[in-house]
Design a protein around this motif. Structure first.
Motif, mmCIF file in Angstrom:
data_model
loop_
_atom_site.group_PDB
_atom_site.id
_atom_site.type_symbol
_atom_site.label_atom_id
_atom_site.label_comp_id
_atom_site.label_asym_id
_atom_site.label_seq_id
_atom_site.Cartn_x
_atom_site.Cartn_y
_atom_site.Cartn_z
ATOM 1 N N LEU A 347 5.603 35.090 -5.578
ATOM 2 C CA LEU A 347 6.143 36.435 -5.364
ATOM 3 C C LEU A 347 5.879 36.904 -3.936
ATOM 4 N N GLY A 348 4.688 36.585 -3.424
ATOM 5 C CA GLY A 348 4.392 36.951 -2.035
ATOM 6 C C GLY A 348 5.331 36.253 -1.073
ATOM 7 N N ALA A 349 5.616 34.961 -1.348
ATOM 8 C CA ALA A 349 6.542 34.227 -0.481
ATOM 9 C C ALA A 349 7.945 34.828 -0.544
ATOM 10 N N ILE A 350 8.381 35.233 -1.748
ATOM 11 C CA ILE A 350 9.713 35.839 -1.890
ATOM 12 C C ILE A 350 9.788 37.149 -1.117
ATOM 13 N N LEU A 351 8.732 37.978 -1.199
ATOM 14 C CA LEU A 351 8.740 39.253 -0.473
ATOM 15 C C LEU A 351 8.790 39.022 1.031
ATOM 16 N N ASN A 352 8.090 37.993 1.526
ATOM 17 C CA ASN A 352 8.161 37.677 2.961
ATOM 18 C C ASN A 352 9.578 37.266 3.354
ATOM 19 N N ALA A 353 10.221 36.459 2.486
ATOM 20 C CA ALA A 353 11.599 36.055 2.763
ATOM 21 C C ALA A 353 12.536 37.259 2.762
ATOM 22 N N VAL A 354 12.297 38.203 1.853
ATOM 23 C CA VAL A 354 13.118 39.424 1.795
ATOM 24 C C VAL A 354 12.978 40.202 3.093
ATOM 25 N N ALA A 355 11.737 40.290 3.604
ATOM 26 C CA ALA A 355 11.528 41.021 4.852
ATOM 27 C C ALA A 355 12.286 40.359 6.013
ATOM 28 N N VAL A 356 12.302 39.025 6.045
ATOM 29 C CA VAL A 356 13.042 38.310 7.103
ATOM 30 C C VAL A 356 14.540 38.565 6.964
ATOM 31 N N LEU A 357 15.067 38.474 5.751
ATOM 32 C CA LEU A 357 16.496 38.686 5.519
ATOM 33 C C LEU A 357 16.948 40.092 5.919
ATOM 34 N N ARG A 358 16.072 41.092 5.709
ATOM 35 C CA ARG A 358 16.465 42.459 6.049
ATOM 36 C C ARG A 358 16.680 42.628 7.551
ATOM 37 N N ARG A 359 16.045 41.735 8.350
ATOM 38 C CA ARG A 359 16.218 41.844 9.797
ATOM 39 C C ARG A 359 17.462 41.114 10.305
ATOM 40 N N GLU A 360 18.122 40.373 9.412
ATOM 41 C CA GLU A 360 19.330 39.650 9.822
ATOM 42 C C GLU A 360 20.486 40.625 9.988
ATOM 43 N N ALA A 361 21.058 40.656 11.159
ATOM 44 C CA ALA A 361 22.116 41.630 11.472
ATOM 45 C C ALA A 361 23.437 41.272 10.825
#
Length: 551
Positions: A347-361
């Motif tokens: 779950l922690g890894a998924i949340l980190n991936a979500v944070a990266v995706l949110r920065r994708e323009a």
């Protein structure tokens, strides 16, 4: 008139006065007493006592009383001395037990009248031992005793007992021992007498307390554990009640009434007295009533045994439920540990991936929505894992002063429920005198938050959630009510079991956490359906935490 007891014993037989020879032919026992001697005794009396006329005429009266009425000497001798010294004759017949020369005891009734000479007293004696009334009384009380043994509470036993005695033509009361005083229990007396007594006392008759010091006779009966028969009921009434109450009793009850007080013992200890009055109360009937009072005590013991058995069965059931709950939590705890370890890292890894995706323009609206949904579900899974660990982890409260009302308001401030939660109406009613309690603020906040969240999730849009905080007994009571679908047709206690669901979107863990926290503080929590619609949860917390098993 001669002084009683002063003359030496005579050795010759007195010659009966010719004026009393008519008594010889009477079938009823009769005698004439003059001073300390029997002036005349007929054959019927000698036969009744199992002796001879000569013996009766040659023996002082006090010695005859000691020989033939030893059980009644306490009241017979003072009455005889009063009459022999010129006092008034008893106005009504007296009942007493007489012991014949052969040792047999008989119940007799005695009438008194003035003799031909001023110093003479005429006595007529009737043997009533064979009266059928005693047999009927015994049969009725035996039937009542059988009914009492089927009663399951003390009040039913006593009501059955007084009903049975009253149906036989007697007035009856039960006097209950309460510390250093006595009070009326169930009774069957004249309604106007009870009403007048309550007016004079200024309270219901059941609330009147009679100090034991004011009723030494009752105390004596309880200490000796033996019934007392009163040929003069009014003398006893005058000793117990205030003058105005005693006057009311004398006014409403016939002067020839006799009384009986029999002890009621439960497990060998004084429980109360069976107090009976009536004009047909004989010493023989009194003996039957004394045995009946023992049966009343036995029926009360039977009730206590049933109550003790029920309590032990309930305790056994509770311990069994706790054992099952502990075993279930042990298994659940092992599983929760594995889940927490295996799930939280991904779950922690998924949340980190979500944070990266949110920065994708280059993510469009659809992508952003998908990322948002992914984040919400991960947060929900984290909450589930956290709740699961809260259900199974050991709880060790660290008490400090806590205001329960403040915890409720804080829970409402932190609430993030379904989208329609803001449309709900919330009311918090806190009594101004609600005390603070000693509790673990963190744990209690967790329980209150789950309790409020449960009410919010159960309520429809536009519904109302009401919370009440007030003092209760030796602690504080928190009540949470909602207008949801209520509790299904199951045992309300089951809603606190882990994974018991009443809603399709529930987790079945929140109320389990509430129960564990409350029990860890020594409190209680229960659920019930509200009249009409909705559910009601009551939490009782003591002023100081007293740890109980949270299983």
């Amino acid at each position: 008139m001669r002084t009683v007891g002063a003359a030496p014993r005579m050795t010759v037989v007195s010659t009966p006065s010719a004026d009393y020879r008519l008594l010889e032919g009477l079938p009823i026992a009769a005698s004439v007493i003059r001073g300390d001697r029997v002036l005349h005794a007929n054959a019927a009396l000698a036969s009744l006592l199992g002796t001879t006329e000569a013996e009766l005429l040659s023996t002082p009266v006090l010695e005859l009383l000691s020989r033939y009425v030893p059980l009644e000497r306490g009241w017979v001798e003072p009455m005889y001395e009063s009459v022999s010294q010129g006092g008034p004759l008893p106005e009504h017949p007296r009942w007493l037990r007489v012991r014949r020369a052969d040792g047999q005891e008989r119940t007799m009734r005695i009438w008194y009248a003035a003799g031909l000479a001023p110093e003479d007293t005429l006595m007529l004696v009737q043997d009533v031992e064979g009266e059928g009334s005693v047999r009927r009384l015994t049969e009725a009380l035996v039937a009542a005793a059988a009914e009492m043994m089927r009663c399951r509470d003390a009040r039913s036993v006593l009501e059955t007992a007084v009903d049975a005695v009253h149906r036989q033509g007697f007035y009856v009361s039960v006097m209950l021992v309460e510390g250093d005083s006595l009070r009326h229990g169930p009774l069957r007396q004249k309604a106007e007498s009870v009403a007048e007594a309550e007016r004079l006392y200024g309270m219901p008759i059941g609330d009147v307390r009679i100090p034991c010091a004011a009723a030494p006779h009752f105390v004596d009966v309880l200490q000796r554990r033996k019934a007392a028969f009163h040929p003069d009921m009014y003398a006893l009434v005058n000793r117990i009640h205030p003058p105005e109450v005693a006057a009311n009793i004398r006014k409403l009850y016939p002067p020839e009434a006799q009384g009986l007080d029999a002890p009621i013992l439960v497990e060998g200890r004084p429980y109360g007295l069976l107090s009976v009055q009536g004009t047909t109360l004989t010493p023989a009937a009194a003996g039957t009533l004394e045995l009946f009072s023992q049966l009343v005590g036995g029926a009360l013991e039977n009730v206590r045994h049933h109550e003790t058995s029920a309590e032990r069965l309930e305790e056994l059931s509770r311990l069994q439920d706790e054992l099952v709950a502990r075993e279930r939590l042990t298994v659940l705890g092992e599983a929760a540990g594995v889940v927490a370890h295996e799930v939280r890292n991904p779950l922690g890894a998924i949340l980190n991936a979500v944070a990266v995706l949110r920065r994708e323009a280059h993510l469009g609206p659809t992508g952003q929505a998908a990322v948002g949904m992914l984040e919400e579900e991960v947060v929900r899974l984290e909450d589930i894992v956290k709740d699961l660990l809260d259900v199974v982890r050991p709880l060790e409260p660290r008490p400090r002063p806590v205001a329960v009302g403040e915890l409720v308001r804080r829970a409402l401030g932190q609430l993030h429920g379904p989208p329609d939660a803001p449309t709900l109406r919330f009311t918090v009613d806190e009594a101004p005198d609600t005390p603070t309690i000693e509790a673990d603020e963190t744990l209690l906040q967790l329980a209150v938050t789950h309790l409020v969240r449960n009410a919010v999730q159960a309520s429809p849009s536009g519904g109302r959630v009401r919370m009440t905080v007030a003092s209760h007994a030796d602690g504080v009571c928190l009540v949470v009510e909602d207008e949801g679908p209520g509790i299904p047709n199951v045992d309300p206690a089951r809603v606190f079991e882990p994974f018991f669901l009443t809603r399709a979107n529930g987790r079945g863990l929140g109320l389990a956490i509430v129960r564990r926290v409350v029990l860890a503080h020594g409190g209680t929590v229960r659920a019930m359906a509200r009249p009409g619609k909705g559910a009601r949860f009551e939490v009782h917390l003591p002023l100081e935490a007293t740890r109980r098993s949270p299983a």
